[in-house]
Design a protein around this motif. Structure first.
Motif, PDB file in Angstrom:
ATOM      1  N   ALA A   1       0.809  -1.218   0.000  1.00  0.00           N
ATOM      2  CA  ALA A   1       0.000   0.000   0.000  1.00  0.00           C
ATOM      3  C   ALA A   1       0.844   1.270   0.000  1.00  0.00           C
ATOM      4  CB  ALA A   1      -0.929   0.003   1.214  1.00  0.00           C
ATOM      5  N   ARG A   2       2.050   1.200   0.563  1.00  0.00           N
ATOM      6  CA  ARG A   2       2.838   2.415   0.755  1.00  0.00           C
ATOM      7  C   ARG A   2       4.048   2.538  -0.167  1.00  0.00           C
ATOM      8  NH1 ARG A   2       1.400   1.299   6.389  1.00  0.00           N
ATOM      9  NH2 ARG A   2       0.003   2.959   7.030  1.00  0.00           N
ATOM     10  N   ALA A   3       4.563   1.447  -0.668  1.00  0.00           N
ATOM     11  CA  ALA A   3       5.816   1.481  -1.426  1.00  0.00           C
ATOM     12  C   ALA A   3       5.583   1.902  -2.873  1.00  0.00           C
ATOM     13  CB  ALA A   3       6.495   0.116  -1.386  1.00  0.00           C
ATOM     14  N   SER A   4       6.580   2.548  -3.416  1.00  0.00           N
ATOM     15  CA  SER A   4       6.554   2.896  -4.833  1.00  0.00           C
ATOM     16  C   SER A   4       6.894   1.644  -5.644  1.00  0.00           C
ATOM     17  CB  SER A   4       7.593   3.979  -5.103  1.00  0.00           C
ATOM     18  OG  SER A   4       8.890   3.477  -4.816  1.00  0.00           O
ATOM     19  N   ARG A   5       6.781   1.731  -6.960  1.00  0.00           N
ATOM     20  CA  ARG A   5       7.117   0.585  -7.807  1.00  0.00           C
ATOM     21  C   ARG A   5       8.566   0.137  -7.593  1.00  0.00           C
ATOM     22  NH1 ARG A   5       4.844  -2.026 -12.283  1.00  0.00           N
ATOM     23  NH2 ARG A   5       3.148  -0.533 -12.170  1.00  0.00           N
ATOM     24  N   PRO A   6       9.555   1.060  -7.596  1.00  0.00           N
ATOM     25  CA  PRO A   6      10.928   0.618  -7.323  1.00  0.00           C
ATOM     26  C   PRO A   6      11.072  -0.004  -5.930  1.00  0.00           C
ATOM     27  CG  PRO A   6      10.952   2.811  -8.283  1.00  0.00           C
ATOM     28  CD  PRO A   6       9.522   2.475  -7.989  1.00  0.00           C
ATOM     29  N   GLY A   7      10.329   0.523  -4.964  1.00  0.00           N
ATOM     30  CA  GLY A   7      10.366  -0.047  -3.618  1.00  0.00           C
ATOM     31  C   GLY A   7       9.822  -1.463  -3.593  1.00  0.00           C
ATOM     32  N   LEU A   8       8.723  -1.686  -4.293  1.00  0.00           N
ATOM     33  CA  LEU A   8       8.148  -3.034  -4.364  1.00  0.00           C
ATOM     34  C   LEU A   8       9.089  -4.006  -5.062  1.00  0.00           C
ATOM     35  CD1 LEU A   8       4.414  -2.262  -5.193  1.00  0.00           C
ATOM     36  CD2 LEU A   8       5.371  -3.102  -3.043  1.00  0.00           C
ATOM     37  N   ILE A   9       9.739  -3.530  -6.116  1.00  0.00           N
ATOM     38  CA  ILE A   9      10.701  -4.391  -6.817  1.00  0.00           C
ATOM     39  C   ILE A   9      11.861  -4.741  -5.892  1.00  0.00           C
ATOM     40  CG2 ILE A   9      12.386  -4.441  -8.706  1.00  0.00           C
ATOM     41  CD1 ILE A   9      10.295  -2.772 -10.327  1.00  0.00           C
ATOM     42  N   GLY A  10      12.325  -3.754  -5.114  1.00  0.00           N
ATOM     43  CA  GLY A  10      13.401  -4.008  -4.154  1.00  0.00           C
ATOM     44  C   GLY A  10      12.985  -5.005  -3.080  1.00  0.00           C
ATOM     45  N   LEU A  11      11.761  -4.845  -2.572  1.00  0.00           N
ATOM     46  CA  LEU A  11      11.258  -5.784  -1.561  1.00  0.00           C
ATOM     47  C   LEU A  11      11.130  -7.190  -2.126  1.00  0.00           C
ATOM     48  CD1 LEU A  11       8.511  -3.614   0.173  1.00  0.00           C
ATOM     49  CD2 LEU A  11      10.623  -4.465   1.207  1.00  0.00           C
ATOM     50  N   ALA A  12      10.615  -7.299  -3.345  1.00  0.00           N
ATOM     51  CA  ALA A  12      10.478  -8.612  -3.974  1.00  0.00           C
ATOM     52  C   ALA A  12      11.851  -9.253  -4.189  1.00  0.00           C
ATOM     53  CB  ALA A  12       9.732  -8.497  -5.300  1.00  0.00           C
ATOM     54  N   ALA A  13      12.828  -8.442  -4.608  1.00  0.00           N
ATOM     55  CA  ALA A  13      14.184  -8.964  -4.802  1.00  0.00           C
ATOM     56  C   ALA A  13      14.795  -9.425  -3.483  1.00  0.00           C
ATOM     57  CB  ALA A  13      15.067  -7.899  -5.452  1.00  0.00           C
ATOM     58  N   ALA A  14      14.568  -8.647  -2.418  1.00  0.00           N
ATOM     59  CA  ALA A  14      15.100  -9.027  -1.105  1.00  0.00           C
ATOM     60  C   ALA A  14      14.463 -10.325  -0.617  1.00  0.00           C
ATOM     61  CB  ALA A  14      14.859  -7.909  -0.098  1.00  0.00           C
ATOM     62  N   LEU A  15      13.144 -10.464  -0.790  1.00  0.00           N
ATOM     63  CA  LEU A  15      12.470 -11.701  -0.383  1.00  0.00           C
ATOM     64  C   LEU A  15      12.951 -12.897  -1.202  1.00  0.00           C
ATOM     65  CD1 LEU A  15       8.843 -10.438   0.227  1.00  0.00           C
ATOM     66  CD2 LEU A  15      10.489 -11.211   1.931  1.00  0.00           C
ATOM     67  N   ALA A  16      13.156 -12.693  -2.499  1.00  0.00           N
ATOM     68  CA  ALA A  16      13.670 -13.778  -3.342  1.00  0.00           C
ATOM     69  C   ALA A  16      15.087 -14.171  -2.918  1.00  0.00           C
ATOM     70  CB  ALA A  16      13.644 -13.359  -4.812  1.00  0.00           C
ATOM     71  N   ALA A  17      15.908 -13.175  -2.587  1.00  0.00           N
ATOM     72  CA  ALA A  17      17.277 -13.460  -2.143  1.00  0.00           C
ATOM     73  C   ALA A  17      17.286 -14.217  -0.817  1.00  0.00           C
ATOM     74  CB  ALA A  17      18.069 -12.155  -2.014  1.00  0.00           C
ATOM     75  N   LEU A  18      16.420 -13.807   0.118  1.00  0.00           N
ATOM     76  CA  LEU A  18      16.340 -14.517   1.398  1.00  0.00           C
ATOM     77  C   LEU A  18      15.842 -15.950   1.204  1.00  0.00           C
ATOM     78  CD1 LEU A  18      14.934 -11.759   3.755  1.00  0.00           C
ATOM     79  CD2 LEU A  18      17.151 -12.906   3.944  1.00  0.00           C
ATOM     80  N   THR A  19      14.890 -16.126   0.316  1.00  0.00           N
ATOM     81  CA  THR A  19      14.381 -17.468   0.040  1.00  0.00           C
ATOM     82  C   THR A  19      15.476 -18.340  -0.561  1.00  0.00           C
ATOM     83  OG1 THR A  19      12.154 -16.611  -0.257  1.00  0.00           O
ATOM     84  CG2 THR A  19      12.610 -18.782  -1.181  1.00  0.00           C
ATOM     85  N   ALA A  20      16.232 -17.795  -1.508  1.00  0.00           N
ATOM     86  CA  ALA A  20      17.332 -18.546  -2.118  1.00  0.00           C
ATOM     87  C   ALA A  20      18.413 -18.854  -1.079  1.00  0.00           C
ATOM     88  CB  ALA A  20      17.923 -17.764  -3.290  1.00  0.00           C
ATOM     89  N   ALA A  21      18.712 -17.878  -0.232  1.00  0.00           N
ATOM     90  CA  ALA A  21      19.740 -18.089   0.804  1.00  0.00           C
ATOM     91  C   ALA A  21      19.314 -19.169   1.781  1.00  0.00           C
ATOM     92  CB  ALA A  21      20.017 -16.781   1.540  1.00  0.00           C
ATOM     93  N   SER A  22      18.018 -19.260   2.053  1.00  0.00           N
ATOM     94  CA  SER A  22      17.547 -20.255   3.019  1.00  0.00           C
ATOM     95  C   SER A  22      17.752 -21.680   2.530  1.00  0.00           C
ATOM     96  CB  SER A  22      16.067 -20.024   3.343  1.00  0.00           C
ATOM     97  OG  SER A  22      15.241 -20.413   2.259  1.00  0.00           O
TER      98      SER A  22
END
Length: 76
Positions: A20-41
């Motif tokens: 609800a609050r993040a801009s498009r670049p912010g959402l892309i960054g969050l999605a990338a961070a979640l994907a990286a954490l998932t891969a790291a796990s």
């Protein structure tokens, strides 16, 4: 401890708030961070990282009965 239900609900609330609050670049960054954490796990034991990092260990232990050893059953 949150348990699975609490963690899922907290994740949903945080996800909706971020969407609800993040801009498009912010959402892309969050999605990338979640994907990286998932891969790291897949390669790193987060349990070991938490146990080896004092601030994370303190957060992880909130709500636990510290007088009880791991693996012991609790009475009813």
């Amino acid at each position: 401890m949150l348990g699975d239900c609490g963690a899922t609900a907290l994740g949903a609330v945080l996800g909706v708030a971020a969407a609800a609050r993040a801009s498009r670049p912010g959402l892309i960054g969050l999605a990338a961070a979640l994907a990286a954490l998932t891969a790291a796990s897949e390669k790193v034991s987060f349990t070991k990282v938490i146990a080896a990092t004092p601030p994370l260990r303190v957060l992880d232990e909130w709500g636990r009965d510290t007088g009880q050893k791991r693996g012991e059953a609790t009475d009813g």
